[in-house]
Design an enzyme around this catalytic site. Structure first.
Site, mmCIF file in Angstrom:
data_model
loop_
_atom_site.group_PDB
_atom_site.id
_atom_site.type_symbol
_atom_site.label_atom_id
_atom_site.label_comp_id
_atom_site.label_asym_id
_atom_site.label_seq_id
_atom_site.Cartn_x
_atom_site.Cartn_y
_atom_site.Cartn_z
ATOM 1 C CG ASP A 99 -4.078 -2.417 -4.227
ATOM 2 O OD1 ASP A 99 -4.715 -3.281 -4.877
ATOM 3 O OD2 ASP A 99 -2.870 -1.631 -4.650
ATOM 4 C CG HIS A 150 -0.874 -4.477 -1.958
ATOM 5 N ND1 HIS A 150 -0.346 -3.930 -3.585
ATOM 6 C CD2 HIS A 150 -1.063 -3.137 -0.969
ATOM 7 C CE1 HIS A 150 -0.082 -2.653 -3.619
ATOM 8 N NE2 HIS A 150 -0.788 -2.030 -2.129
ATOM 9 C CG HIS A 154 1.807 -1.115 1.788
ATOM 10 N ND1 HIS A 154 1.945 0.445 1.576
ATOM 11 C CD2 HIS A 154 0.978 -0.790 0.396
ATOM 12 C CE1 HIS A 154 1.707 0.673 0.460
ATOM 13 N NE2 HIS A 154 0.788 0.070 0.164
ATOM 14 C CG HIS A 244 -6.824 1.235 -0.829
ATOM 15 N ND1 HIS A 244 -7.186 2.345 -1.917
ATOM 16 C CD2 HIS A 244 -5.623 0.580 -1.325
ATOM 17 C CE1 HIS A 244 -5.464 3.041 -2.869
ATOM 18 N NE2 HIS A 244 -4.988 1.480 -2.306
#
Length: 288
Positions: A99, A150, A154, A244
């Site tokens: 991510d 994604h 955010h 990540h």
């Protein structure tokens, strides 16, 4: 509105299974959830037949390596995680996902994945990531990894206006398409927070939602050994690993994670490979 076979369970008993109709956190709106194994089991007969034909052709290609085709070491094709076909109905599969990139660490990660002949799914951010690192986005795609969404910045999709939530997703879609000519089919909501409205928007944009079963909480530590330990302790068949590539301890942990997963008999795949022969269904939430 009729439910698809992959989300047909609506009884109280069905709520206890992986394939269920779930109440959204925000209220009485509902959204559909299914597990990878259930998605595979509910795949249409035509998709199953096509999958089996690809597997047979792939086997023929391996047998003819060096004579009639490239064989098992041929590079993956496209950015949808296709590549050499894997049958997760039989293989002990686990999906590897990253991510919030791309970042300054992504090229190093891609070098590792290439060396280990593993493909992953990249749930990318737009602001300060995709827009700043188009070369990395192109490389992710060119090397056969799966392009995924994604959001642009955010934002928590359940906490913002639906129109803004749609912009968060569609802006990333447009940016990735501009760079690669391909549009993601998967998205991961920030913090895994979704509801009926987010599912409706996702369906409208052609996006399936992907949660996870394994998290190293690598945003809390740069200790690569601890990240490795956490991943290996949680990993089970049909799991989805969340890491990540923006944190300094994560990429150095990947070689050890992959080595041990392979030792334990796992085949590391993209999310779409994990679901195959099913295709990601827009709006659906996939959760192991």
């Amino acid at each position: 509105m009729p439910k698809t076979p992959a989300a047909r369970s609506t009884s109280i008993a069905g709520l206890l299974t992986a394939t269920s109709l779930v109440l959204a956190v925000s209220g009485c709106a509902t959204y559909d959830v299914t597990a990878p194994a259930d998605a595979r089991a509910d795949a249409p007969a035509a998709a199953v037949k096509e999958k089996d034909a690809r597997l047979a052709a792939d086997a023929d290609g391996k047998n003819g390596a060096g004579k009639n085709g490239p064989g098992e070491n041929a590079p993956a094709e496209g950015g949808d995680g296709a590549g050499s076909d894997v049958d997760c109905r039989k293989a002990k599969c686990v999906a590897l996902t990253f991510d919030a990139g791309p970042s300054e660490n992504t090229d190093r990660l891609l070098d590792i994945l290439k060396k280990e002949q593993v493909h992953a799914t990249f749930f990318m951010l737009g602001k300060n990531h995709v827009d700043k690192r188009p070369a990395e986005v192109k490389r992710i795609d060119a090397e056969g990894h799966e392009l995924a969404n994604h959001t642009w910045s955010h934002q928590i999709l359940t906490e913002i206006d639906p129109a803004e939530a749609k912009r968060e997703l569609s802006r990333l879609q447009d940016a990735v398409h501009k760079i690669t000519g391909k549009t993601p089919r998967l998205m991961r909501p920030p913090q895994g927070r979704t509801d009926g409205e987010v599912s409706r928007i996702s369906k409208e944009l052609g996006l399936a939602q992907v949660l996870w079963s394994v998290t190293a909480k690598d945003y809390q530590t740069n200790d690569s050994a601890l990240i490795t330990k956490r991943v290996l302790e949680q990993t089970r068949r049909d799991g989805i690993i969340l890491l990540h590539d923006i944190y300094q301890g994560t990429v150095p942990a990947v070689p050890g994670i992959l080595k041990e997963l392979k030792k334990r008999g796992y085949t590391v795949v993209t999310v779409s490979q994990l679901l195959s022969p099913a295709q990601p269904e827009p709006g659906m939430v996939y959760r192991p």
